[in-house]
Motif scaffolding. Structure first.
Motif, PDB file in Angstrom:
ATOM      1  N   ILE A 150      -6.011   4.878  -4.677  1.00 53.27           N
ATOM      2  CA  ILE A 150      -6.642   3.892  -3.821  1.00 53.27           C
ATOM      3  C   ILE A 150      -6.633   2.374  -4.762  1.00 53.27           C
ATOM      4  O   ILE A 150      -6.386   1.430  -4.051  1.00 53.27           O
ATOM      5  N   ILE A 151      -6.995   2.616  -5.659  1.00 55.73           N
ATOM      6  CA  ILE A 151      -7.064   1.310  -6.734  1.00 55.73           C
ATOM      7  C   ILE A 151      -5.836   0.548  -6.681  1.00 55.73           C
ATOM      8  O   ILE A 151      -5.825  -0.643  -6.623  1.00 55.73           O
ATOM      9  N   LEU A 152      -4.633   1.395  -6.952  1.00 55.34           N
ATOM     10  CA  LEU A 152      -3.377   0.667  -7.155  1.00 55.34           C
ATOM     11  C   LEU A 152      -2.877   0.112  -5.489  1.00 55.34           C
ATOM     12  O   LEU A 152      -2.605  -0.921  -5.725  1.00 55.34           O
ATOM     13  N   ALA A 153      -3.333   0.683  -4.704  1.00 53.82           N
ATOM     14  CA  ALA A 153      -2.879   0.198  -3.167  1.00 53.82           C
ATOM     15  C   ALA A 153      -3.438  -0.865  -2.962  1.00 53.82           C
ATOM     16  O   ALA A 153      -3.080  -2.020  -2.523  1.00 53.82           O
ATOM     17  N   ALA A 154      -5.120  -0.999  -3.283  1.00 53.35           N
ATOM     18  CA  ALA A 154      -5.952  -1.996  -2.810  1.00 53.35           C
ATOM     19  C   ALA A 154      -5.480  -3.312  -3.707  1.00 53.35           C
ATOM     20  O   ALA A 154      -5.306  -4.382  -3.052  1.00 53.35           O
ATOM     21  N   SER A 155      -5.179  -3.102  -5.068  1.00 56.45           N
ATOM     22  CA  SER A 155      -4.705  -4.263  -5.786  1.00 56.45           C
ATOM     23  C   SER A 155      -3.452  -4.863  -5.612  1.00 56.45           C
ATOM     24  O   SER A 155      -3.043  -5.889  -5.412  1.00 56.45           O
ATOM     25  N   SER A 156      -2.338  -3.744  -5.012  1.00 56.58           N
ATOM     26  CA  SER A 156      -1.150  -4.356  -4.674  1.00 56.58           C
ATOM     27  C   SER A 156      -1.253  -5.109  -3.160  1.00 56.58           C
ATOM     28  O   SER A 156      -0.703  -6.156  -3.219  1.00 56.58           O
ATOM     29  N   ILE A 170       0.783  -1.275   0.130  1.00 59.80           N
ATOM     30  CA  ILE A 170      -0.196   0.086  -0.029  1.00 59.80           C
ATOM     31  C   ILE A 170       0.583   1.233  -0.170  1.00 59.80           C
ATOM     32  O   ILE A 170       0.617   2.277  -0.780  1.00 59.80           O
ATOM     33  N   LEU A 171       1.842   1.382   0.968  1.00 61.85           N
ATOM     34  CA  LEU A 171       2.800   2.444   1.025  1.00 61.85           C
ATOM     35  C   LEU A 171       3.527   2.406  -0.408  1.00 61.85           C
ATOM     36  O   LEU A 171       3.796   3.465  -0.870  1.00 61.85           O
TER      37      LEU A 171
END
Length: 171
Positions: free
Chosen positions: A140-146, A106-107
Motif C-alpha cells: 500500500i505504501i508503494l502504491a500510494a507513493s507511486s 497503483i496497479l
C-alpha cells in the motif's frame, strides 16, 4: 528497428543512474520511492527500447548493490519492472492523463509486489497468504507513493524531459 546511438547510450546511462540513486537515497523509507513514477515517465518520453535498457541496468545494479543477486529474485524483479514499459508503450501509448497514469501506477506497484510472493514463499518456506498479509502495508505504501508522485510530478517532469530531448534534437 531502432538504432541505439551514442547520445541514446548517454541518456540511458544518466537516467539509469538517476533511477538507481533515488531508490538508494530513499531506501530509509520503506517502499517510498520514485521508481514507478520514473519508469512511467521514461516509458512515455523515451519509448520501449530505451526504457527497457534502463530497466535492465537498474535491475542488475539494484541486485548487485543490495548483495542479493539471486537467481530466484532477479527474474521476478526484472519482470515486475518490465511490465511498466510494456503496458505504457502499448496499451497506454496515447495516454497523457496524469490521473490515469497514476491509477496505473497503483496497479504496477501491486503487480511488482505480488511477483515477489513466489520466490519468497519458495526461499523462506512460508505460507503465501501469510506473506501477503505481512507485506500488504508495504504494498500500500508503494502504491500510494507511486500514485502521488505520478499525479504530482508527471506533467512538469515530462515537460522538462521533452524540452531537454527537443533541445538535443535541434543541436
Amino acid at each position: 528497428m531502432h538504432r541505439i546511438t551514442v547520445k541514446d547510450m548517454a541518456i540511458i546511462a544518466v537516467l539509469a543512474a538517476l533511477l538507481f540513486a533515488q531508490e538508494q537515497l530513499l531506501s530509509f523509507l520503506p517502499n517510498v520511492q520514485l521508481t514507478v513514477f520514473l519508469m512511467v515517465l521514461y516509458s512515455k518520453a523515451l519509448g520501449f527500447i530505451r526504457t527497457s535498457l534502463i530497466v535492465i541496468i537498474h535491475t542488475i545494479l539494484d541486485n548487485l548493490f543490495m548483495a542479493s543477486f539471486n537467481i530466484a529474485y532477479f527474474p521476478f524483479m526484472l519482470i515486475g519492472w518490465m511490465i511498466i514499459p510494456i503496458v505504457v508503450c502499448s496499451l497506454l501509448k496515447k495516454c497523457e492523463s496524469p490521473l490515469l497514469l497514476a491509477l496505473m501506477g497503483i496497479l504496477f506497484s501491486f503487480i511488482y509486489s505480488w511477483l515477489f510472493i513466489i520466490p519468497n514463499v519458495i526461499i523462506l518456506d512460508v505460507n503465501a497468504l501469510d506473506y501477503f498479509i505481512a507485506d500488504i502495508i508495504y504494498e500500500i505504501i508503494l502504491a500510494a507513493s507511486s500514485f502521488i508522485t505520478i499525479l504530482w510530478l508527471y506533467k512538469p517532469c515530462r515537460n522538462v524531459l521533452n524540452n531537454i530531448m527537443n533541445k538535443e534534437a535541434k543541436n
